[in-house]
Design an enzyme around this catalytic site. Structure first.
Site, mmCIF file in Angstrom:
data_model
loop_
_atom_site.group_PDB
_atom_site.id
_atom_site.type_symbol
_atom_site.label_atom_id
_atom_site.label_comp_id
_atom_site.label_asym_id
_atom_site.label_seq_id
_atom_site.Cartn_x
_atom_site.Cartn_y
_atom_site.Cartn_z
ATOM 1 N N LYS A 174 66.423 12.865 -9.117
ATOM 2 C CA LYS A 174 65.472 12.201 -10.035
ATOM 3 C C LYS A 174 66.141 12.174 -11.416
ATOM 4 O O LYS A 174 66.070 13.136 -12.166
ATOM 5 C CB LYS A 174 64.173 13.017 -10.064
ATOM 6 C CG LYS A 174 62.913 12.268 -10.379
ATOM 7 C CD LYS A 174 62.894 11.464 -11.646
ATOM 8 C CE LYS A 174 62.607 12.254 -12.888
ATOM 9 N NZ LYS A 174 62.935 11.532 -14.141
ATOM 10 N N GLU A 249 68.239 24.745 -16.315
ATOM 11 C CA GLU A 249 69.311 24.683 -17.325
ATOM 12 C C GLU A 249 68.729 23.933 -18.510
ATOM 13 O O GLU A 249 68.605 22.713 -18.486
ATOM 14 C CB GLU A 249 70.517 23.924 -16.761
ATOM 15 C CG GLU A 249 71.147 24.570 -15.554
ATOM 16 C CD GLU A 249 71.682 25.952 -15.826
ATOM 17 O OE1 GLU A 249 72.137 26.214 -16.949
ATOM 18 O OE2 GLU A 249 71.617 26.786 -14.925
ATOM 19 N N CYS A 283 74.056 20.363 -24.709
ATOM 20 C CA CYS A 283 73.315 21.630 -24.730
ATOM 21 C C CYS A 283 74.161 22.752 -25.337
ATOM 22 O O CYS A 283 73.625 23.750 -25.796
ATOM 23 C CB CYS A 283 72.879 22.000 -23.321
ATOM 24 S SG CYS A 283 74.262 22.094 -22.188
ATOM 25 N N GLU A 383 66.149 22.746 -31.535
ATOM 26 C CA GLU A 383 67.356 22.047 -31.070
ATOM 27 C C GLU A 383 67.406 20.655 -31.705
ATOM 28 O O GLU A 383 66.482 19.856 -31.527
ATOM 29 C CB GLU A 383 67.307 21.926 -29.542
ATOM 30 C CG GLU A 383 68.576 21.361 -28.948
ATOM 31 C CD GLU A 383 68.514 21.254 -27.417
ATOM 32 O OE1 GLU A 383 67.425 21.030 -26.855
ATOM 33 O OE2 GLU A 383 69.588 21.384 -26.789
HETATM 34 P P1 NAD Z 1 64.122 16.036 -20.755
HETATM 35 O O1 NAD Z 1 63.562 17.392 -20.578
HETATM 36 O O2 NAD Z 1 63.361 15.079 -21.586
HETATM 37 O O3 NAD Z 1 64.324 15.327 -19.347
HETATM 38 C C1 NAD Z 1 65.122 15.897 -18.330
HETATM 39 C C2 NAD Z 1 64.680 15.347 -16.991
HETATM 40 O O4 NAD Z 1 63.376 15.855 -16.698
HETATM 41 C C3 NAD Z 1 64.541 13.814 -16.940
HETATM 42 O O5 NAD Z 1 64.948 13.365 -15.673
HETATM 43 C C4 NAD Z 1 63.057 13.607 -17.138
HETATM 44 O O6 NAD Z 1 62.603 12.397 -16.616
HETATM 45 C C5 NAD Z 1 62.504 14.787 -16.359
HETATM 46 N N1 NAD Z 1 61.148 15.221 -16.716
HETATM 47 C C6 NAD Z 1 60.585 15.276 -17.937
HETATM 48 N N2 NAD Z 1 59.341 15.800 -17.854
HETATM 49 C C7 NAD Z 1 59.128 16.084 -16.542
HETATM 50 C C8 NAD Z 1 58.041 16.653 -15.818
HETATM 51 N N3 NAD Z 1 56.934 17.065 -16.430
HETATM 52 N N4 NAD Z 1 58.155 16.791 -14.481
HETATM 53 C C9 NAD Z 1 59.289 16.412 -13.843
HETATM 54 N N5 NAD Z 1 60.363 15.870 -14.484
HETATM 55 C C10 NAD Z 1 60.275 15.719 -15.816
HETATM 56 O O7 NAD Z 1 65.608 16.233 -21.302
HETATM 57 P P2 NAD Z 1 66.643 15.119 -21.728
HETATM 58 O O8 NAD Z 1 66.194 14.567 -23.037
HETATM 59 O O9 NAD Z 1 66.906 14.192 -20.603
HETATM 60 O O10 NAD Z 1 67.961 16.003 -21.915
HETATM 61 C C11 NAD Z 1 68.251 16.710 -23.063
HETATM 62 C C12 NAD Z 1 67.908 18.188 -22.903
HETATM 63 O O11 NAD Z 1 68.632 18.724 -21.796
HETATM 64 C C13 NAD Z 1 68.327 19.011 -24.099
HETATM 65 O O12 NAD Z 1 67.346 19.967 -24.389
HETATM 66 C C14 NAD Z 1 69.615 19.685 -23.617
HETATM 67 O O13 NAD Z 1 69.950 20.876 -24.293
HETATM 68 C C15 NAD Z 1 69.297 19.918 -22.184
HETATM 69 N N6 NAD Z 1 70.525 20.092 -21.406
HETATM 70 C C16 NAD Z 1 70.794 21.329 -20.930
HETATM 71 C C17 NAD Z 1 71.960 21.552 -20.217
HETATM 72 C C18 NAD Z 1 72.281 22.911 -19.672
HETATM 73 O O14 NAD Z 1 73.194 23.021 -18.868
HETATM 74 N N7 NAD Z 1 71.576 23.964 -20.064
HETATM 75 C C19 NAD Z 1 72.851 20.499 -19.982
HETATM 76 C C20 NAD Z 1 72.523 19.236 -20.480
HETATM 77 C C21 NAD Z 1 71.350 19.049 -21.191
#
Ligand code: NAD
Length: 494
Positions: A174, A249, A283, A383
């Site tokens: 997804k 993550e 991240c 962040e």
């Molecule tokens: P996001 O949380 O907005 O979305 C991530 C994913 O979750 C997307 O596919 C989104 O559609 C889905 N999603 C959102 N709400 C949901 C819900 N309630 N139920 C199910 N799925 C849901 O994050 P983003 O903006 O896509 O990515 C950026 C974030 O990711 C930053 O906080 C970054 O630090 C983090 N990140 C972490 C790592 C790591 O390894 N720790 C790596 C890359 C990015």
């Protein structure tokens, strides 16, 4: 011609039952890039059923047999890697060099997981009585729901499908609605590689329709999510009824410590990467700069001069591209304005760059350096996820700087620049982050365990520990003696 992407269910690209599509924009130009399917809940059921049914056969293969499909996928990606690089430039706005690095990362990770096939071993341990034995098998959980973010949309898919598939789970990917096409590209390569129908599937659509539905679906056993910390919290709540195994993550707020004896040129070069890689949307991006008072002016000046040379613009011809969308630009500029209102000073950037007409509707933000930041300002707590960094001068007390670094809700990556071995070792012991980079840049390696403390998540990815997250240990007790009834716990009834 406008691109259209459907759902990938049970080995076929199929239209969503709703016949609804969402729009993806190119972040550099603001123009429409393509449309992608918005799944309904019926589609979600179909896709999870497909993965659930396929898993029964997939787990019967040996991991070595499963690895052959992964090796084929690696070959197909390698042969056509330039088209994936183009996609990363268009869908995320990554500069060419970074798009190439991400594809290298995809191949490296898949290779690591494929090679691990021969190392997924359980244990045989003694029983508590003679002629008894306990087999501890490592078995797959079942269906893995892999929820990926947009910032490394290819690498994050690879990092999840690799360990899930090699261990005998099937996967529903997804992706973020900001990067559906990159995930679709990889899934199409998996189709061409001949993965059995249902082993890898793709669902896209509105979170309000399928988000909670997927994360509370009874046929899902593992949810591996990379995303914001608040998304991790939502998924924890929504999945509580199914008690899915969670691999989370999440966000980061990396401290970047420059001590008085640091190689300043090296530290400034690494900071250019740690801050402006993917326009700060990483991240593990440096988000809090702690500089020793003796080298504060010199280091900041070095970093400022380097920052001024950054070329911003078209991903095919620049060092730094756009942010992912307009909300991201508004969010980042909100952080900067708030920092100014709290007394911090912008010494460089702090707005949108002047670019050519073609890029004038793109989602760009200037590299921005902010000084006079205090530990409790929002810019040091939340962040930022953009090309903005705050700096704080610290005194000669190393204990204090470790405390400042640890004082954060997040605990993913951290950086330290010093030549003093005893300080480096002290930091290794006392820093409460999943990763500490000493005198070097990231990113994390496939053989390292990528994991966060506090709100940066739980469990982890990559390395042997990351693979272990995808297996359960099943215990088989056997008595192989001639008199298996010898046990006193068996009642003496006839
Ligand atoms: P996001 O949380 O907005 O979305 C991530 C994913 O979750 C997307 O596919 C989104 O559609 C889905 N999603 C959102 N709400 C949901 C819900 N309630 N139920 C199910 N799925 C849901 O994050 P983003 O903006 O896509 O990515 C950026 C974030 O990711 C930053 O906080 C970054 O630090 C983090 N990140 C972490 C790592 C790591 O390894 N720790 C790596 C890359 C990015």
């Amino acid at each position: 011609m406008e691109k259209i992407q459907e759902l990938f269910i049970n080995g076929e690209w199929v239209k969503p039952s709703s016949e609804e599509y969402l729009t993806k924009y190119n972040p550099s130009t603001g123009e429409i890039y393509g449309k992608f399917a918005a799944a309904s809940r019926d589609d979600a059921d179909r896709i999870i059923d497909a993965a659930y049914d396929a898993q029964k056969k997939w787990e019967k293969l040996t991991s070595v047999e499963r690895s052959k499909y992964l090796y084929k996928l690696i070959d197909l990606i390698r042969q056509d890697r330039e088209s994936l690089e183009e996609l990363l430039m268009d869908e995320v706005g990554k500069p060419k060099r970074e798009a190439v690095q991400e594809v290298d990362g995809v191949l490296d990770q898949l290779q690591f997981y494929a090679e691990f096939a021969r190392k997924i071993n359980g244990d045989v341990v003694e029983g508590t009585k003679s002629e008894r034995i306990i087999y501890q098998y490592k078995v797959p959980y079942g269906v893995v729901l892999a929820i990926t973010p947009w910032n490394f949309p290819a690498a994050m898919v690879a990092r999840k499908i690799g360990p899930a598939l090699i261990t005998g789970n099937t996967v529903v990917v997804k992706p973020s609605s900001d990067t559906p096409f990159t995930a679709g590209w990889i899934v199409e390569k998996a189709r061409q590689a001949g993965f059995p129908p249902g082993t890898i599937n793709l669902i896209t659509g509105k979170g309000s329709v399928v988000g909670d539905y997927l994360t509370s679906h009874k046929k899902v056993s593992v949810i591996t999510l990379t995303g914001e910390s608040k998304t991790g919290q939502q998924v924890m709540k929504s999945s509580s009824s199914i008690m899915a195994k969670l691999i989370l993550e999440l966000g980061g707020k990396a401290p970047f410590i420059v001590w008085k004896d640091a190689d300043l040129e090296l530290a400034a070069k690494v900071l250019m990467w740690a801050k402006y890689w993917n326009a700060g949307q990483s991240c593990i991006a440096a988000e809090r700069l702690y500089i020793h008072e003796d080298v504060y002016d010199k280091f900041l000046n070095l970093f400022l001069e380097k920052t001024k040379t950054l070329k911003i613009g078209d991903p095919r011809n620049s060092d730094m591209g756009p942010l992912i969308n307009n909300q991201a630009v508004n969010k980042v500029s909100g952080f900067v304005e708030n920092a100014i209102s709290q007394g911090a000073k912008v010494i460089y950037g702090g707005g949108k760059p002047e670019l050519s007409d073609r890029l004038s509707k793109g989602f760009f933000y200037m590299p921005t350096i902010i000084t006079d930041v205090k530990q409790n300002m929002e810019i040091f707590r939340e962040e930022i996820f953009g090309p903005v960094i705050g700096a704080m001068k610290v005194s000669d007390d190393f204990n204090e700087v470790i405390e400042l670094a640890n004082d954060s809700d997040y605990g993913l990556a951290s950086y330290l620049f010093t030549k003093d071995l005893s300080l480096a070792m002290k930091a290794s012991r006392e820093i409460k982050f999943g990763e500490l980079y000493i005198n070097m840049p990231g990113p994390e390696a496939s053989q390292g365990y990528h994991t966060g403390f506090r709100l940066s998540g739980q469990a982890g990815e990559n390395s042997k520990y990351g693979i272990e997250e995808y297996v359960k240990v099943k215990n088989i007790y056997i008595d192989y003696s001639k008199d298996p009834t010898k046990d006193e716990v068996i009642p003496p009834y006839t």
